[in-house]
Every structure is written in C-alpha cells, then in structure tokens.
Design an enzyme around this catalytic site. Sequence first.
Site, short mmCIF file in Angstrom:
data_model
loop_
_atom_site.label_atom_id
_atom_site.label_comp_id
_atom_site.label_asym_id
_atom_site.label_seq_id
_atom_site.Cartn_x
_atom_site.Cartn_y
_atom_site.Cartn_z
N GLU A 1 -4.33 0.67 -1.01
CA GLU A 1 -3.21 -0.55 -1.30
C GLU A 1 -3.51 -1.44 -1.89
O GLU A 1 -4.88 -1.71 -1.76
CB GLU A 1 -3.88 -1.42 0.73
CG GLU A 1 -2.94 -2.35 1.38
CD GLU A 1 -1.44 -2.58 1.35
OE1 GLU A 1 -1.14 -1.88 1.15
OE2 GLU A 1 -1.01 -3.45 0.78
N ASP B 1 5.27 5.50 0.22
CA ASP B 1 6.01 5.26 0.91
C ASP B 1 5.77 3.51 -0.08
O ASP B 1 5.50 2.60 0.70
CB ASP B 1 5.20 5.13 2.02
CG ASP B 1 6.17 4.66 3.21
OD1 ASP B 1 7.15 3.97 3.08
OD2 ASP B 1 5.68 4.04 4.15
N HIS C 1 0.21 4.01 -0.50
CA HIS C 1 0.64 3.06 0.08
C HIS C 1 0.47 2.75 1.44
O HIS C 1 1.21 3.09 1.77
CB HIS C 1 1.77 3.38 -0.59
CG HIS C 1 2.48 2.66 -1.97
ND1 HIS C 1 2.61 3.92 -3.01
CD2 HIS C 1 2.99 1.52 -2.97
CE1 HIS C 1 3.17 3.82 -4.55
NE2 HIS C 1 3.19 1.97 -4.18
N1 SAM Z 1 3.07 3.78 4.20
C1 SAM Z 1 2.66 2.25 4.94
C2 SAM Z 1 2.72 3.49 6.70
O1 SAM Z 1 3.36 3.84 7.06
O2 SAM Z 1 2.55 2.64 7.80
C3 SAM Z 1 3.49 1.46 4.99
C4 SAM Z 1 3.33 0.84 3.66
S1 SAM Z 1 4.09 0.04 2.55
C5 SAM Z 1 6.33 0.37 3.00
C6 SAM Z 1 3.38 -0.42 0.90
C7 SAM Z 1 2.53 -1.46 1.05
O3 SAM Z 1 2.37 -0.59 -0.59
C8 SAM Z 1 2.39 -2.27 2.00
O4 SAM Z 1 1.63 -2.75 1.90
C9 SAM Z 1 2.30 -2.93 -0.30
O5 SAM Z 1 1.40 -4.16 -0.10
C10 SAM Z 1 1.50 -1.94 -0.95
N2 SAM Z 1 2.08 -1.88 -2.34
C11 SAM Z 1 3.00 -2.33 -3.06
N3 SAM Z 1 2.04 -2.04 -4.43
C12 SAM Z 1 0.74 -0.78 -4.49
C13 SAM Z 1 0.66 -0.32 -5.02
N4 SAM Z 1 0.95 -0.34 -6.76
N5 SAM Z 1 -0.58 0.48 -5.31
C14 SAM Z 1 -0.77 0.44 -3.73
N6 SAM Z 1 -0.76 -0.13 -2.44
C15 SAM Z 1 0.76 -1.12 -3.29
#
Ligand code: SAM
Length: 308
Positions: free
Chosen positions: A142, A191, A42
């Site tokens: 993402e 995450d 994520h």
């Molecule tokens: N890991 C990043 C960092 O530490 O900078 C922050 C990630 S943020 C907490 C979670 C992200 O996951 C969001 O941008 C959201 O759009 C994305 N997201 C949500 N569900 C997802 C999925 N099933 N697969 C991939 N990305 C997803």
Amino acid sequence: MFSYRHAFHAGNHADVLKHTVLVSALQYMTEKDAALTVIDTHGGAGLYRLDGDYASTSGEADTGIRCLVDGPFSAQNTALAVKQAAAKPAPEAAAKPLTPALQSYLDQIRSFNSGNSLKVYPGSPFIIQRLLRSHDRLKVFELHPTDARSLDGNIAQLEAGRQVAVLREDGFEGVKKFLPPPARRALLLCDPSYEIKTDYLRVQDLIADCLKRFATGTYAVWYPIIPRPEAHDLPKRLKTMANKAGKAWLHATLTVKSGKAGSGLPASGMFLINPPFTLKAILKEALPQMVELMGQDRGAGFTLDSGG
Ligand code: SAM
C-alpha cells in the site's frame, strides 16, 4: 499523491464481485496442504467503517453488500419501494437463499461484525488473512501514506507475526521479489485504483512479468468498466497474453446499471489467469444472483467467459 480512498467504496458492487471471487479462490487453494503465498499488490487500509463518514457519504455499500442482506436494490432504495415492501410480502428474490459463494462471502464479512450488524467491512488483506493457514504467507502493498499507516495499525492488531508482511512500496514493482514463491503456490490479487491512466498498462506489464517469473501462479485482476479505451483494452490484452502463454483464463463482469455520465461506477470485471478450475461453475451460479440483488435498471447483467 493519490486522492483515491477505498473507504468511500467499501462494500460496493465491485467489492462484492471481487471479494466473492477472492473468497472462493482462496477456499479452493487452501484445500491443498502445501503453503500458499498470497500477494495483494494494492491493499488499501484493510478495515473500513460502513457507519463512518466516508461510507455514509457515498452510500455505496447500500447498493452493494447491503442488497445481499436486505433484499434486491429496488426493494430498499426508493421511498415508494420501501412503502410497497412494507405493504406486501417481500419479493421472491429477497427470500431466496444466497448461492453458496455469496453466502460464504457474506459469512466472511459478517465474521468481522457482531450479531446482525454490518458496521465493519474488511478489505482484501483481512479477508485473505482470515482464510490462510498458519504456514501460508500474505504480502500486502500500500502506497498511500494514510492508508498504509491504517493498514499497518490494523494488521498489527491481528498479531499474525511473520504470516503477514505490509510493505509501503509500489505494488507493481515490489511483487517481483516474491516470485516464484518458496512452495511454488501463489495467488496474486492486483486491484489498483486506476487513478492514473498508466495503471492499465502497468497491470498488463506486471502480469506479463509475473507469468515469466512464475508461470503457474493464479493471477486475479480487478478493473473498472468505464468508457475509457485503456479500461476496454485491458481484459482483451490479458486474454491475448494468457492465450499466447497457453494458460487457462476466466473473465467475469458485473454490470449493475446503465452507464450514465456522472452516476458512479456502473460495472467492473475480474480477469483471472490459471483460475481454480471450480471457479467458473461457482460464478455461473453466483453472478445471476448478484444481478438480481444489486441490479439497478435494465442495463444490469453479467458475462462469464473462459478459455485456454
Ligand atoms: N484491494 C483493496 C480491497 O479489495 O479491499 C482495495 C484497494 S484500492 C482499490 C487501491 C489501493 O491502492 C488504494 O488504497 C491506493 O492508495 C493504493 N495504491 C495506488 N497506487 C499504488 C501502488 N503503485 N502501489 C501500492 N498501492 C497503491
């Protein structure tokens, strides 16, 4: 579609915990020559403006990473404290050098900024890429259309070529094709935004599946500590899973304030399976300082457990 945007939260206390763990783990794992595959399930948008609308609205970095630069929370966040700080020398804690792990984390973040400014906050894909060698690989997922577009554009500017792959796919599903990795060395960061209640179960299923595909990978899961049964159960389930599989685990939590309803995220945790063996000692030193610098009231504290 999801409404979560990491831009509101970039550089908050949860990012400090998660990214300090990430930097320390990667520094250790890139000591060995063999190629490392890092999977960021994520990824978010990759780069955030701390002086932009999102971060300014939330002010979360002010009670997160800025406390590492400007001194403890109480010395900067109330009008009275600002007056007191001007009238007498900064408290001892503000003058203390950062522990090596927190300093390395801050150095990484600073390397995306010029001079002493802290205007840009790199998200996990950028922190990871900065620490990789040319033969290592990063796969980032993402799903949010806007953030995926930003991530694509931001990563393109790195001109990292085949080193980094951005996938606009479901990170929970997409990882499967990358395990086991070619050189049989991997770090996975999971995450999610936990916007959907089922994310907690999906994390658990993902890690169980990853352990079957590649039992010796290092798996790092971030989760929020909030009054929700699923959030409470997740680390317990991961611990049971690791113990059953005979794998080492490490569990760190950071609480910055008592959890009053509607007052923002009070605490979060990182659960690692097959953690670098150096990480526990590193966190034992860094977590008390995180509490000292970012703790907002008497509810602040940390826990650090390990097993396996
Ligand atoms: N890991 C990043 C960092 O530490 O900078 C922050 C990630 S943020 C907490 C979670 C992200 O996951 C969001 O941008 C959201 O759009 C994305 N997201 C949500 N569900 C997802 C999925 N099933 N697969 C991939 N990305 C997803």
